[in-house]
Design a protein around this motif. Sequence first.
Motif, PDB file in Angstrom:
ATOM      1  N   GLU A   5       0.480  -1.390   0.147  1.00 38.80           N
ATOM      2  CA  GLU A   5      -0.521   0.329   0.016  1.00 38.80           C
ATOM      3  C   GLU A   5       0.705   1.279   0.632  1.00 38.80           C
ATOM      4  O   GLU A   5       0.411   1.981  -0.780  1.00 38.80           O
ATOM      5  CB  GLU A   5      -0.830   0.054   1.333  1.00 38.80           C
ATOM      6  CG  GLU A   5      -2.360   1.256   1.477  1.00 38.80           C
ATOM      7  CD  GLU A   5      -2.985   0.163   2.680  1.00 38.80           C
ATOM      8  OE1 GLU A   5      -2.423   1.477   3.548  1.00 38.80           O
ATOM      9  OE2 GLU A   5      -3.773   0.059   1.976  1.00 38.80           O
ATOM     10  N   GLN A   6       1.809   1.533   0.656  1.00 38.39           N
ATOM     11  CA  GLN A   6       2.905   2.118   0.744  1.00 38.39           C
ATOM     12  C   GLN A   6       3.342   2.623  -0.833  1.00 38.39           C
ATOM     13  O   GLN A   6       3.364   3.532  -0.894  1.00 38.39           O
ATOM     14  CB  GLN A   6       3.950   2.204   1.517  1.00 38.39           C
ATOM     15  CG  GLN A   6       3.927   2.541   3.023  1.00 38.39           C
ATOM     16  CD  GLN A   6       4.653   1.476   4.242  1.00 38.39           C
ATOM     17  OE1 GLN A   6       5.649   1.053   3.615  1.00 38.39           O
ATOM     18  NE2 GLN A   6       5.052   2.716   4.797  1.00 38.39           N
ATOM     19  N   VAL A  79       3.630   7.422   5.787  1.00 37.30           N
ATOM     20  CA  VAL A  79       1.956   7.740   6.186  1.00 37.30           C
ATOM     21  C   VAL A  79       1.525   8.129   5.182  1.00 37.30           C
ATOM     22  O   VAL A  79       1.191   8.738   4.251  1.00 37.30           O
ATOM     23  CB  VAL A  79       1.684   8.392   7.064  1.00 37.30           C
ATOM     24  CG1 VAL A  79       0.658   8.015   7.623  1.00 37.30           C
ATOM     25  CG2 VAL A  79       2.747   7.407   8.594  1.00 37.30           C
ATOM     26  N   SER A  83      -3.711   4.784   5.004  1.00 34.04           N
ATOM     27  CA  SER A  83      -3.051   4.146   6.128  1.00 34.04           C
ATOM     28  C   SER A  83      -3.934   4.452   7.057  1.00 34.04           C
ATOM     29  O   SER A  83      -4.175   5.808   7.604  1.00 34.04           O
ATOM     30  CB  SER A  83      -1.242   4.416   6.242  1.00 34.04           C
ATOM     31  OG  SER A  83      -0.897   4.034   7.410  1.00 34.04           O
TER      32      SER A  83
END
Length: 360
Positions: A5-6, A79, A83
């Motif tokens: 996801e990052q 972040v 998140s």
Amino acid sequence: MKQTEQAQALALTLCQGLGIKTITALLNQVPLAQLFALSQVELCKLGLQENVAANLACTDWSRIEHILTYCQRQQIHVVSLFSPEYPEQLKEICNPPLVLFCRGNIALLKQPQIAVVGSRSSTRTGLGLAHEFAQGLSRSGLVVTSGMARGVDGAAHQGALDVQGATIAVLGTGVDVVYPKRHQRLYEDIVQHGLVVSEFLPNTQANSNHFPRRNRIISGLSLGVLLVEAEIKSGSLITARYALEQNKEVFAIPGSIKNRLSSGCHYLIKQGAKLTENIEDILEEVSFFCENSLYSIEIGEQKEEQCPVLENLGFEVTTVDTLTQRTQWPVEQVIARLLDLELEDKVERVLDGYIKLARG
């Protein structure tokens, strides 16, 4: 590389021509996990322009892996908007950053914050006020947020640190770049005891265009913005403007009409900002937004513990003149405070002065 996801959020950030509104529209049609499996033609069908679709379809995953590896090595947290660590307050602004690079305690992102901003060329009085207000806000359980610029920003960060409070510095550089250089020690202290945040990639150097952009994050993270000293044309007023657009509280400390650094504060007060003389002026506005009931208790206790009149009043009779000498306050201010304390059943007026009442 593994498309975490990052990594996916970083890929969207780095894609030229792709803004937050377009990203939101895309994700309303396709889940993030599936977006990067689409071809350029399929991306165009979702509404992307051909050149933007080509950029997204040809994402340089090796560059993203290099950035994430560097962040891990430098203890930089990434972040993303997706998140759970991303602050809800910031999501509500019209142009939230898709990715925040952070060094320090990321839990502070979700704590109630007040931004303290002002002139880089602040007077000694302004620096003292920024330091003093930051200390009071910290003692009341609020995080002090600012931009780590010289002047008011630096004084506010230092004020919070001096009472072991929490502070967040939002940078207009990469999160690993110290600017100005004179704040090297301050930067290190904030990383150790607070949080440093930036939307810019690590190693990004100072650029005049970056600082107005970071101001929307300063106000976006906060419940309200306090201006200490600011000229009419200043970055601090940009922060205040963002705060107003974001429906945040704006507080301004008045000053002398002969001080050009007070002109911005006076302008904001005329526009409806709250004229601010003490910490209580801020707390009575923002306490309604705090979800933690303990916080409200801390505010109430703070007012009493920090009241110089109450601190200098014992269970023996003390005259107003004595209290004026002890507190170094004007006599009319002492009398006004005594009246407040009397109404709160904390003191009692007797023949020759006042006495403190025992608390049951």
